[in-house]
Design an enzyme around this catalytic site. Sequence first.
Site, PDB file in Angstrom:
ATOM      1  N   GLY A  40       1.159  -0.989  -0.084  1.00 11.41           N
ATOM      2  CA  GLY A  40      -0.216   0.064   0.395  1.00 11.41           C
ATOM      3  C   GLY A  40       0.983   1.234  -0.036  1.00 11.41           C
ATOM      4  CD  GLN A  45       2.989   5.767   3.153  1.00 14.53           C
ATOM      5  OE1 GLN A  45       1.833   5.327   2.094  1.00 14.53           O
ATOM      6  NE2 GLN A  45       3.979   4.796   3.928  1.00 14.53           N
ATOM      7  CB  CYS A  87       5.269   2.197   8.124  1.00 15.44           C
ATOM      8  SG  CYS A  87       4.478   3.368   6.927  1.00 15.44           S
ATOM      9  CG  LEU A  88       6.827   1.405   1.846  1.00 12.18           C
ATOM     10  CD1 LEU A  88       5.975   1.527   0.227  1.00 12.18           C
ATOM     11  CD2 LEU A  88       7.842   0.413   2.213  1.00 12.18           C
ATOM     12  CG  HIS A 129      -0.806   0.863   7.430  1.00 10.95           C
ATOM     13  ND1 HIS A 129      -0.257   0.499   8.151  1.00 10.95           N
ATOM     14  CD2 HIS A 129      -0.554   1.626   6.402  1.00 10.95           C
ATOM     15  CE1 HIS A 129       0.928   1.105   7.703  1.00 10.95           C
ATOM     16  NE2 HIS A 129       1.265   2.042   7.069  1.00 10.95           N
ATOM     17  CD  GLU A 130      -1.560   2.196   3.082  1.00 13.18           C
ATOM     18  OE1 GLU A 130      -0.811   3.376   3.374  1.00 13.18           O
ATOM     19  OE2 GLU A 130      -1.192   1.132   3.164  1.00 13.18           O
ATOM     20  CG  HIS A 133       0.042   6.659   5.695  1.00  8.79           C
ATOM     21  ND1 HIS A 133       1.170   7.232   6.537  1.00  8.79           N
ATOM     22  CD2 HIS A 133      -0.013   4.562   5.765  1.00  8.79           C
ATOM     23  CE1 HIS A 133       1.624   6.176   6.389  1.00  8.79           C
ATOM     24  NE2 HIS A 133       1.948   5.246   6.186  1.00  8.79           N
TER      25      HIS A 133
HETATM   26  O1  GNR Z   1       4.466  -2.676   2.455  1.00  9.22           O
HETATM   27  C1  GNR Z   1       3.072  -2.726   3.578  1.00  9.22           C
HETATM   28  N1  GNR Z   1       2.853  -3.473   4.129  1.00  9.22           N
HETATM   29  C2  GNR Z   1       2.281  -3.892   5.245  1.00  9.22           C
HETATM   30  C3  GNR Z   1       2.413  -4.773   6.322  1.00  9.22           C
HETATM   31  C4  GNR Z   1       1.525  -4.907   6.964  1.00  9.22           C
HETATM   32  C5  GNR Z   1       0.514  -3.666   7.610  1.00  9.22           C
HETATM   33  C6  GNR Z   1       0.194  -2.691   6.221  1.00  9.22           C
HETATM   34  C7  GNR Z   1       1.021  -2.517   5.588  1.00  9.22           C
HETATM   35  S1  GNR Z   1       1.692  -1.363   4.782  1.00  9.22           S
HETATM   36  C8  GNR Z   1       2.865  -1.298   4.031  1.00  9.22           C
HETATM   37  C9  GNR Z   1       3.257  -0.588   3.151  1.00  9.22           C
HETATM   38  C10 GNR Z   1       2.736   1.182   3.337  1.00  9.22           C
HETATM   39  O2  GNR Z   1       3.713   1.466   4.204  1.00  9.22           O
HETATM   40  N2  GNR Z   1       1.808   1.731   3.337  1.00  9.22           N
HETATM   41  O3  GNR Z   1       1.145   2.285   4.323  1.00  9.22           O
HETATM   42 NI    NI Z   2       2.493   2.966   5.545  1.00 10.59          NI
END
Ligand code: GNR
Ligand code: NI
Length: 165
Positions: A40, A45, A87-88, A129-130, A133
């Site tokens: 995601g 980001q 998270c990236l 999660h997204e 953000h």
């Molecule tokens: O690549 C991602 N893997 C992930 C693994 C578990 C829960 C959430 C994620 S999202 C993350 C990419 C990211 O930071 N998206 O905002």
């Molecule tokens: Ni993230």
Amino acid sequence: MAPDPRLKAKTRPVEPKDRETVRDLVPRMLATMYAAPGIGLAAPQVALDLRFAVIDLQPDEKPAPITLINPRVEQRSLEEATREEGCLSLPGHYADVTRPEKVVVSYEDLEGKRQMIEAEGLLATCLQHEIDHLDGILFVDHLSALKRNMILRKMVKEKRLRKIG
Ligand code: GNR
Ligand code: NI
């Protein structure tokens, strides 16, 4: 990357006049996400103040990207699930996060039509999660202050080391 203040800001909704911009940005967002690799990527980001994100849970198989414009969680299950998240924007840091196990999310597609997804498991986690953000929330904000600060302090330290290196 954290602690960039842009990751703590709520994004502004995508309006009809922004749809062409979003359409142009989506291929680049997907390329960045697949290259990372990640499942995601949300606009803040990549320093964009717009309420949209991309998701693809099976980047290794046939690509199946979803573009989520102005997404919102419409329903959350009372049942929760704990999953390890990364998270990236916090590279190399992982922690267990507890969230609703199932969610119903609505979003606009690139044509501006509202769509619904009912999700559980990893997709439910990734959607939440997204959307977090887009509201300036990182997965560490769901942890105890102790765990959050441990990760954030490490991020600051790593940034300092990158500058020297
Ligand atoms: O690549 C991602 N893997 C992930 C693994 C578990 C829960 C959430 C994620 S999202 C993350 C990419 C990211 O930071 N998206 O905002
Ligand atoms: Ni993230």
